[in-house]
Design an enzyme around this catalytic site. Structure first.
Site, PDB file in Angstrom:
ATOM      1  N   GLN A  61       0.812  -1.209   0.000  1.00 44.49           N
ATOM      2  CA  GLN A  61       0.000   0.000   0.000  1.00 44.49           C
ATOM      3  C   GLN A  61       0.845   1.258   0.000  1.00 44.49           C
ATOM      4  OE1 GLN A  61      -0.214   1.158   4.535  1.00 44.49           O
ATOM      5  NE2 GLN A  61      -0.818   2.366   2.826  1.00 44.49           N
ATOM      6  N   CYS A  62       0.234   2.336  -0.461  1.00 42.11           N
ATOM      7  CA  CYS A  62       0.855   3.652  -0.448  1.00 42.11           C
ATOM      8  C   CYS A  62      -0.250   4.663  -0.177  1.00 42.11           C
ATOM      9  CB  CYS A  62       1.590   3.927  -1.758  1.00 42.11           C
ATOM     10  SG  CYS A  62       0.509   3.986  -3.203  1.00 42.11           S
ATOM     11  N   ARG A  63      -0.099   5.854  -0.683  1.00 39.91           N
ATOM     12  CA  ARG A  63      -1.106   6.897  -0.454  1.00 39.91           C
ATOM     13  C   ARG A  63      -2.359   6.661  -1.299  1.00 39.91           C
ATOM     14  NH1 ARG A  63      -2.194  12.041  -2.696  1.00 39.91           N
ATOM     15  NH2 ARG A  63      -3.095  13.472  -1.178  1.00 39.91           N
ATOM     16  N   GLY A  65      -2.294   4.205  -4.267  1.00 45.38           N
ATOM     17  CA  GLY A  65      -2.240   2.952  -5.018  1.00 45.38           C
ATOM     18  C   GLY A  65      -1.280   2.971  -6.188  1.00 45.38           C
ATOM     19  N   ILE A  91      -4.044   4.462   1.303  1.00 47.44           N
ATOM     20  CA  ILE A  91      -4.470   4.929   2.619  1.00 47.44           C
ATOM     21  C   ILE A  91      -5.564   6.002   2.502  1.00 47.44           C
ATOM     22  CG2 ILE A  91      -2.744   6.748   2.982  1.00 47.44           C
ATOM     23  CD1 ILE A  91      -2.412   5.523   5.878  1.00 47.44           C
TER      24      ILE A  91
END
Length: 105
Positions: A61-63, A65, A91
């Site tokens: 995951q990141c901010r 995708g 997120i």
């Protein structure tokens, strides 16, 4: 690329399923808010690939995708991973669905 939604991730957490969560955002972003995953920034993902399991599902995951998708593409092409899932919406999607007060960089 395989993906999971934030609802699927929450179900896995709630059911205490055995999986690994990798957060590929920068350390300063991770320190603002995180989902208790292991922080391996995208720039070092190939160098630290030995920290990523091949024996169980791994959700990246990141901010939003995008960086997690890039990390998955690198890991699959360089090291042949087949157990990686991108967290759709990152997120930001988690914040929208479950935690509107979460600070997100």
């Amino acid at each position: 690329m395989k993906e999971v939604s934030v609802q699927e991730l929450k179900a896995k957490i709630d059911n205490k399923e055995d999986f690994q969560l990798i957060d590929v955002r920068e350390t300063f972003e991770y320190e603002v808010s995180n989902l208790d995953g292991e922080n391996i920034p995208l720039g070092g993902i190939l160098i630290e690939a030995d920290k990523i399991s091949k024996d169980k599902p791994v959700i990246v995951q990141c901010r939003s995708g995008k960086r997690s998708a890039a990390a998955i593409m690198q890991l699959e092409s360089q090291y042949g991973y087949e157990n990686l899932y991108n967290l759709k919406g990152g997120i930001l999607a988690w914040q929208e669905a479950f935690d509107p007060n979460m600070q997100v960089y």
